[in-house]
Design a protein around this motif. Structure first.
Motif, PDB file in Angstrom:
ATOM      1  N   GLU A 129     -55.690 -37.363 -36.508  1.00  0.00           N
ATOM      2  CA  GLU A 129     -56.599 -37.675 -35.679  1.00  0.00           C
ATOM      3  C   GLU A 129     -56.549 -37.115 -34.319  1.00  0.00           C
ATOM      4  N   ARG A 130     -57.784 -36.841 -33.540  1.00  0.00           N
ATOM      5  CA  ARG A 130     -57.504 -36.501 -32.257  1.00  0.00           C
ATOM      6  C   ARG A 130     -56.867 -37.431 -31.380  1.00  0.00           C
ATOM      7  N   GLU A 131     -55.771 -37.022 -30.724  1.00  0.00           N
ATOM      8  CA  GLU A 131     -55.164 -37.971 -29.617  1.00  0.00           C
ATOM      9  C   GLU A 131     -55.152 -37.562 -28.162  1.00  0.00           C
ATOM     10  N   PHE A 132     -55.108 -38.523 -27.343  1.00  0.00           N
ATOM     11  CA  PHE A 132     -55.217 -38.265 -25.811  1.00  0.00           C
ATOM     12  C   PHE A 132     -53.743 -37.809 -25.271  1.00  0.00           C
ATOM     13  N   VAL A 133     -54.020 -36.978 -24.447  1.00  0.00           N
ATOM     14  CA  VAL A 133     -52.724 -36.183 -23.882  1.00  0.00           C
ATOM     15  C   VAL A 133     -52.496 -36.510 -22.292  1.00  0.00           C
ATOM     16  N   GLY A 166     -60.033 -34.756 -18.748  1.00  0.00           N
ATOM     17  CA  GLY A 166     -58.813 -34.651 -19.384  1.00  0.00           C
ATOM     18  C   GLY A 166     -58.619 -33.841 -20.577  1.00  0.00           C
ATOM     19  N   TRP A 167     -57.480 -33.951 -21.302  1.00  0.00           N
ATOM     20  CA  TRP A 167     -57.070 -33.339 -22.314  1.00  0.00           C
ATOM     21  C   TRP A 167     -56.719 -33.935 -23.558  1.00  0.00           C
ATOM     22  N   PHE A 168     -57.126 -33.471 -24.737  1.00  0.00           N
ATOM     23  CA  PHE A 168     -56.878 -34.381 -26.070  1.00  0.00           C
ATOM     24  C   PHE A 168     -56.298 -33.179 -26.914  1.00  0.00           C
TER      25      PHE A 168
END
Length: 120
Positions: free
Chosen positions: A44-48, A35-37
């Motif tokens: 904050e880090r977020e899901f892409v 995955g990519w974040f």
């Protein structure tokens, strides 16, 4: 262990495109999903996006649907993210991640990140 190395980040004008790559090495046979974040300054880090390694099934976060596309090349143990129509709000450090199981709650392996900067 799995090692991940991202590349392809850079500076681009709004509306432009970039393609990120993430090369996996080590126990690549154990990879179930990649995955990519991203993490923007002060956020904050977020899901892409994510892709299941064996089936190629993908999922994209709503804000990037229609603009970003995750894909993979099994032979090269590499996942890609094609990013089109980039916007200033896409500016962030982009991280590649991998997991050796189906859980979405946590990701076991992480790359060092690559900077994407979109100018207006």
């Amino acid at each position: 262990q799995v090692q991940l190395v991202e590349s392809g980040g850079g500076l681009v004008q709004a509306g432009g495109s970039l393609r990120l790559s993430c090369a996996a090495s080590g126990r690549t046979f154990s990879i179930y999903r990649m995955g990519w974040f991203r993490q923007a300054p002060g956020k904050e880090r977020e899901f892409v996006a994510r892709i299941t390694w064996s089936t190629g099934t993908t999922f994209h976060e709503d804000s990037v649907k229609g603009r970003f596309t995750i894909s993979r090349d099994n032979a090269k143990n590499t996942t890609y993210m094609q990013m089109n129509n980039l916007k200033p709000e896409d500016t962030a450090i982009y991280y590649c991640a991998a997991n050796d199981g189906p859980s979405l709650a946590s990701w076991r392996y992480w790359g060092q990140g690559t900077q994407v900067t979109v100018s207006s």
